[in-house]
Structures are given as C-alpha cells and as structure tokens.
Design an enzyme around this catalytic site. Structure first.
Site, PDB file in Angstrom:
ATOM      1  N   GLY A   8       0.869  -1.305  -0.127  1.00  0.00           N
ATOM      2  CA  GLY A   8      -0.071   0.116   0.017  1.00  0.00           C
ATOM      3  C   GLY A   8       0.699   1.295   0.102  1.00  0.00           C
TER       4      GLY A   8
ATOM      5  CG  ASN B 135       2.110   2.993  -5.759  1.00  0.00           C
ATOM      6  OD1 ASN B 135       2.404   4.138  -6.132  1.00  0.00           O
ATOM      7  ND2 ASN B 135       2.519   1.940  -5.935  1.00  0.00           N
TER       8      ASN B 135
ATOM      9  CG  ASN C  71      -2.450  -0.487 -13.239  1.00  0.00           C
ATOM     10  OD1 ASN C  71      -2.658  -0.925 -11.781  1.00  0.00           O
ATOM     11  ND2 ASN C  71      -1.658  -1.319 -13.987  1.00  0.00           N
TER      12      ASN C  71
ATOM     13  CG  HIS D 248       3.173  -1.980 -15.597  1.00  0.00           C
ATOM     14  ND1 HIS D 248       2.713  -2.966 -15.211  1.00  0.00           N
ATOM     15  CD2 HIS D 248       4.333  -2.133 -16.308  1.00  0.00           C
ATOM     16  CE1 HIS D 248       3.635  -3.936 -15.772  1.00  0.00           C
ATOM     17  NE2 HIS D 248       4.534  -3.236 -16.395  1.00  0.00           N
TER      18      HIS D 248
HETATM   19  C1  GRF Z   1       3.780  -1.566  -7.454  1.00  0.00           C
HETATM   20  O1  GRF Z   1       5.128  -1.812  -7.737  1.00  0.00           O
HETATM   21  C2  GRF Z   1       3.010  -1.386  -8.518  1.00  0.00           C
HETATM   22  O2  GRF Z   1       3.621  -0.676  -9.603  1.00  0.00           O
HETATM   23  C3  GRF Z   1       2.499  -2.695  -8.867  1.00  0.00           C
HETATM   24  O3  GRF Z   1       2.505  -3.271  -7.605  1.00  0.00           O
HETATM   25  C4  GRF Z   1       3.203  -2.405  -6.698  1.00  0.00           C
HETATM   26  C5  GRF Z   1       2.634  -2.062  -5.256  1.00  0.00           C
HETATM   27  O4  GRF Z   1       3.075  -1.551  -4.210  1.00  0.00           O
HETATM   28  N1  GRF Z   1       1.450  -2.818  -9.781  1.00  0.00           N
HETATM   29  P1  GRF Z   1       2.475  -0.953  -3.064  1.00  0.00           P
HETATM   30  O5  GRF Z   1       1.372  -2.058  -2.702  1.00  0.00           O
HETATM   31  O6  GRF Z   1       1.837   0.359  -3.520  1.00  0.00           O
HETATM   32  O7  GRF Z   1       3.491  -0.698  -2.121  1.00  0.00           O
END
Ligand code: GRF
Length: 200
Positions: A12, A14, A109, A111
């Site tokens: 989490g 992000n 999204n 990536h």
């Molecule tokens: C990130 O690297 C995102 O790009 C990928 O999953 C990861 C999630 O990280 N799709 P977090 O849970 O936000 O730390």
C-alpha cells in the site's frame, strides 16, 4: 470534490503516496473515499483503517468464489460510496467487465516499467524488474495508464524514467521505480480528475 476509490492488494505504499498528496494539497479536488482490497491482511487495508478511511475486503473468494456475485457486489459498493474515480495501486486482480464499463476513462493503473514493454500477463512485482534487467535495457521507470479490459493496455497518462545501474538487482531497481510510482500516480489521478471535472 471527486470521490476516489483506491484498489490495492499489498503493502500500500502507492495508497500512502496518494493520501499524502491529497493531505498536502498537491492532489486537489479529490477525496480518498474508499479503499478496496482482495487481501484482508494487506498493508493497504490497515493503513486505511488507521486513517479512518473506509476500507473493504472484497474478492471473488469472499463472494463464495462466484464471479458474478463479486461483480455486482463491487459495483454496488462503488455506487453506494458515490465513487467517481478509481486508482489501481498494486491491485493484482482484473476488474470485472461491468466496473470497467461503468468507469471507462476514469480508472488509472500504475505499472512499474515503461509500457508498452514489460507489460501483460505475468508481468507484475519482481518479474517485471527481472525482465527489464534480463533484456539489457539501460532505462526503466513507471507508467500510469488508463485501464481497459486487458492487463497493462490503455492510453498512457504519464511516464517517468530512471537509469538502470550496473550490478542492479530486481530489488534495487524496484526501489527506485517505486519512488517514481509515488510521484506519477497522484499526478495521473489529477489528470483524470481534471478531465472529469471539465466534462461535467
Ligand atoms: C507497485 O510496484 C505497482 O507498480 C505494482 O504493485 C506494486 C504495489 O506496491 N502494480 P504498493 O503496494 O503500492 O507498495
């Protein structure tokens, strides 16, 4: 104020970046209204609960393994919470068709590579960074893009690059790419929010 739902399966970080962008006003006219996770033990859900953001565990499995039940429950949950925008922030599942239809042009999204390369089925987590290193690419980065039916397709909203350093491991590359993700995902949400507001 547009109401944002963040979908996350894991740590989490992000989600946290989005939360802090909103708190400091860098991401504006957007309210973090809901967090949805397919993983009841996710860091994302515990972060949401700590901050008193409504957090819901919802998955096909939690709907008796019934995809249609999941689809309608998810749609209802989003409608009940009056969600305008969706951000997939490390969400490891595909969104059901009706949600994609209902929120077309309003789902972003993040990536961890430079799409259109290094995307598609199986390209998640460390697999992505390992593939980048194996390809000999000299740069990597992150991409924020609109979500369509397939994995990692859809118009790219923002990308930022970083160099691939000699002797790099997937883990070290992942760390630097994550810093980029945390910068561009909130910015991409702002781009979508501005478009939605303009269209109103
Ligand atoms: C990130 O690297 C995102 O790009 C990928 O999953 C990861 C999630 O990280 N799709 P977090 O849970 O936000 O730390």
């Amino acid at each position: 104020m547009l109401r944002l739902a963040v979908f996350a399966s894991g740590q989490g970080s992000n989600l946290e970046a989005i939360y802090h962008s909103i708190s400091r006003g860098a991401l504006h006219d957007v309210e973090l209204a809901l967090v949805i996770s397919n993983n009841s033990a996710s860091g994302a859900l515990s972060f949401a609960r700590k901050r008193e953001i409504p957090g819901i565990h919802l998955s096909v499995l939690s709907c008796e393994n019934d995809k249609l039940k999941f689809e309608s429950k998810l749609l209802l949950t989003l409608q009940d919470a009056k969600i305008d925008l969706i951000a997939l922030a490390g969400y490891m599942k595909k969104l059901p068709g009706k949600v994609l239809e209902e929120y077309a042009g309003r789902i972003v999204n993040i990536h961890p590579a430079l799409l259109p390369e290094f995307g598609g089925k199986g390209m998640y987590g460390m697999n992505v960074h390992a593939a980048v290193l194996a390809s000999g690419a000299k740069i990597s980065g992150a991409s924020a893009h609109f979500v369509e039916g397939e994995y990692d397709t859809g118009e790219i909203i923002l990308q930022e690059t970083c160099p691939v350093i000699q002797g790099e491991t997937p883990e070290s590359l992942a760390e630097r790419v994550k810093e980029i993700e945390h910068r561009i995902l909130p910015k991409a949400i702002q781009v979508i929010a501005n478009r939605v507001n303009k269209g109103k």
